[in-house]
Design an enzyme around this catalytic site. Structure first.
Site, PDB file in Angstrom:
ATOM      1  N   HIS A   1     -45.500  46.251  97.746  1.00 46.43           N
ATOM      2  CA  HIS A   1     -45.423  45.331  99.128  1.00 46.43           C
ATOM      3  C   HIS A   1     -44.728  46.178 100.317  1.00 46.43           C
ATOM      4  O   HIS A   1     -44.488  45.533 101.471  1.00 46.43           O
ATOM      5  CB  HIS A   1     -44.086  44.120  98.886  1.00 46.43           C
TER       6      HIS A   1
ATOM      7  N   THR B   1     -35.454  41.265  89.602  1.00 43.22           N
ATOM      8  CA  THR B   1     -36.424  40.381  90.366  1.00 43.22           C
ATOM      9  C   THR B   1     -36.492  38.880  89.818  1.00 43.22           C
ATOM     10  O   THR B   1     -36.102  38.792  88.637  1.00 43.22           O
ATOM     11  CB  THR B   1     -37.764  41.131  90.188  1.00 43.22           C
TER      12      THR B   1
ATOM     13  N   TYR C   1     -37.874  43.233 111.429  1.00 45.05           N
ATOM     14  CA  TYR C   1     -38.073  44.273 110.766  1.00 45.05           C
ATOM     15  C   TYR C   1     -37.543  45.710 111.293  1.00 45.05           C
ATOM     16  O   TYR C   1     -36.945  46.433 110.745  1.00 45.05           O
ATOM     17  CB  TYR C   1     -39.796  44.594 110.521  1.00 45.05           C
TER      18      TYR C   1
ATOM     19  N   LEU D   1     -29.370  40.032  86.956  1.00 44.85           N
ATOM     20  CA  LEU D   1     -28.019  39.533  87.084  1.00 44.85           C
ATOM     21  C   LEU D   1     -27.848  38.079  86.342  1.00 44.85           C
ATOM     22  O   LEU D   1     -26.721  37.656  85.618  1.00 44.85           O
ATOM     23  CB  LEU D   1     -27.542  39.250  88.364  1.00 44.85           C
TER      24      LEU D   1
ATOM     25  N   ALA E   1     -27.380  45.526  87.826  1.00 42.47           N
ATOM     26  CA  ALA E   1     -28.214  46.701  87.717  1.00 42.47           C
ATOM     27  C   ALA E   1     -27.608  48.111  87.546  1.00 42.47           C
ATOM     28  O   ALA E   1     -28.065  49.065  86.748  1.00 42.47           O
ATOM     29  CB  ALA E   1     -29.225  46.637  88.852  1.00 42.47           C
TER      30      ALA E   1
HETATM   31  P1  NAD Z   1     -35.593  38.038  94.872  1.00 44.65           P
HETATM   32  O1  NAD Z   1     -34.267  38.256  95.838  1.00 44.65           O
HETATM   33  O2  NAD Z   1     -36.177  37.173  94.660  1.00 44.65           O
HETATM   34  O3  NAD Z   1     -34.392  37.951  93.398  1.00 44.65           O
HETATM   35  C1  NAD Z   1     -33.694  39.101  93.224  1.00 44.65           C
HETATM   36  C2  NAD Z   1     -32.919  38.898  91.771  1.00 44.65           C
HETATM   37  O4  NAD Z   1     -32.172  39.931  91.694  1.00 44.65           O
HETATM   38  C3  NAD Z   1     -32.332  37.555  91.432  1.00 44.65           C
HETATM   39  O5  NAD Z   1     -32.830  37.023  90.261  1.00 44.65           O
HETATM   40  C4  NAD Z   1     -31.040  37.982  91.280  1.00 44.65           C
HETATM   41  O6  NAD Z   1     -30.316  37.280  90.152  1.00 44.65           O
HETATM   42  C5  NAD Z   1     -30.924  39.718  91.000  1.00 44.65           C
HETATM   43  N1  NAD Z   1     -29.928  40.252  91.190  1.00 44.65           N
HETATM   44  C6  NAD Z   1     -29.120  40.106  92.315  1.00 44.65           C
HETATM   45  N2  NAD Z   1     -28.177  40.901  92.499  1.00 44.65           N
HETATM   46  C7  NAD Z   1     -28.384  41.908  91.230  1.00 44.65           C
HETATM   47  C8  NAD Z   1     -27.776  42.866  90.830  1.00 44.65           C
HETATM   48  N3  NAD Z   1     -26.587  43.508  91.261  1.00 44.65           N
HETATM   49  N4  NAD Z   1     -28.039  43.570  89.650  1.00 44.65           N
HETATM   50  C9  NAD Z   1     -29.147  42.924  88.823  1.00 44.65           C
HETATM   51  N5  NAD Z   1     -29.797  41.863  89.421  1.00 44.65           N
HETATM   52  C10 NAD Z   1     -29.661  41.318  90.722  1.00 44.65           C
HETATM   53  O7  NAD Z   1     -36.127  39.371  94.665  1.00 44.65           O
HETATM   54  P2  NAD Z   1     -37.687  39.808  94.361  1.00 44.65           P
HETATM   55  O8  NAD Z   1     -37.958  39.055  93.216  1.00 44.65           O
HETATM   56  O9  NAD Z   1     -37.901  41.250  94.504  1.00 44.65           O
HETATM   57  O10 NAD Z   1     -38.539  39.170  95.590  1.00 44.65           O
HETATM   58  C11 NAD Z   1     -38.181  39.358  96.887  1.00 44.65           C
HETATM   59  C12 NAD Z   1     -39.417  39.884  97.742  1.00 44.65           C
HETATM   60  O11 NAD Z   1     -38.630  40.006  99.236  1.00 44.65           O
HETATM   61  C13 NAD Z   1     -39.738  40.903  97.321  1.00 44.65           C
HETATM   62  O12 NAD Z   1     -41.286  40.805  97.329  1.00 44.65           O
HETATM   63  C14 NAD Z   1     -39.538  41.961  98.663  1.00 44.65           C
HETATM   64  O13 NAD Z   1     -40.592  42.587  99.303  1.00 44.65           O
HETATM   65  C15 NAD Z   1     -38.701  41.348  99.712  1.00 44.65           C
HETATM   66  N6  NAD Z   1     -37.234  42.032  99.867  1.00 44.65           N
HETATM   67  C16 NAD Z   1     -37.125  43.142  99.523  1.00 44.65           C
HETATM   68  C17 NAD Z   1     -35.819  43.804  99.803  1.00 44.65           C
HETATM   69  C18 NAD Z   1     -35.577  45.206  99.546  1.00 44.65           C
HETATM   70  O14 NAD Z   1     -36.499  46.039  99.835  1.00 44.65           O
HETATM   71  N7  NAD Z   1     -34.524  45.817  99.262  1.00 44.65           N
HETATM   72  C19 NAD Z   1     -34.699  42.992  99.979  1.00 44.65           C
HETATM   73  C20 NAD Z   1     -34.930  41.518 100.024  1.00 44.65           C
HETATM   74  C21 NAD Z   1     -36.191  41.032  99.944  1.00 44.65           C
END
Ligand code: NAD
Length: 232
Positions: A109, A176, A56, A202, A219
């Protein structure tokens, strides 16, 4: 779109992907090359606190180095210009929504830039590291952990989220995968209360079939276009 008065937006790691923050890989269960049970569970933290603190510390540094992209800025514009009710519920731990101009944001989260003292229960904004065991500014104990909701822990402010969902007439899910509950179930709750449901992602997600409409693409392109439609 003119009749929309109450919007709940759910965002996930995909909205921050174009800012250089890697998504969580639902297919192989890896987050930045680590199995999630190692770095995102209370058991993993008990087993190897040093590894988890380092993980982290790296996420915190990565978040501080990242910049909001066009999708975050479009939601910032929606927050500033939409006169109805709006709640942006994010699963993300980064602060890119806030830096993209949004203030009606709820981090279900937790947040990478917040730490939580397990001794006195205080929370602190934090930009430095935790691996060196710094004392809590409130009680002096070296007992601070990331203020992140790990798998098996209760997400924050669920009552507030479900209240907003029950009043929404439009529910929009952005970037998501629909793999992490309870967020993955929000679309069904929204529909049960009569909301329309739109997905921007995506690729088709695990929950795509629950949405009235799914738009596939980046996005940074889909979100500004959708916000343009809402604001007319
Ligand atoms: P996930 O990683 O499981 O899914 C991400 C989704 O975003 C996928 O379906 C993918 O196809 C889509 N995606 C990827 N690139 C994209 C783009 N450019 N435009 C649109 N869509 C796109 O994510 P989740 O459902 O948020 O679950 C992940 C967990 O992990 C969360 O609970 C979160 O707390 C944590 N996390 C957070 C971060 C962050 O804060 N940025 C990063 C990684 C993981």
């Amino acid at each position: 779109m003119r009749d929309i008065r109450n919007i709940v937006v759910l965002t996930g790691a995909g909205i921050s992907a174009e800012s250089g923050l890697r998504t969580f890989r639902a297919e192989d269960g890896l987050w930045e090359d680590h199995p999630v049970e190692q770095v995102a569970t209370p058991e993993g933290f008990r087993r190897d606190p040093d590894l988890v603190q380092r993980f982290y510390d790296e996420r915190r540094a990565g978040v501080m180095a990242a910049e909001p992209n066009a999708a975050h800025r479009a939601l910032g514009r929606l927050d500033a210009e939409f006169s109805g009710d709006l709640l942006i519920v994010t699963q993300n731990i980064d602060d890119l929504h806030e830096r993209g101009g949004a203030s009606r944001v709820l981090h279900m989260h937790g947040e990478a830039l917040s730490v939580w003292c397990t001794s006195c229960d205080a929370r602190h904004q934090w930009h430095a590291t935790l691996r060196d065991g710094p004392p809590c500014p409130a009680c002096g104990e070296p007992a601070m952990r990331p203020d992140i909701v790990w798998f098996g822990e209760m997400p924050y402010r669920m009552e507030e989220i479900f209240r907003a969902i029950s009043q929404a007439d439009l529910f929009v899910s952005i970037g998501t995968s629909g793999a992490v509950y309870p967020a993955a179930g929000f679309v069904q709750s929204a529909r049960d209360h009569g909301a329309r449901a739109l997905e921007l992602n995506l690729e088709a997600s695990l929950g795509s079939r629950f949405f009235h409409e799914t738009r596939l693409g980046k996005a940074s392109e889909l979100v500004p276009a959708w916000v343009g439609e809402v604001l007319g």
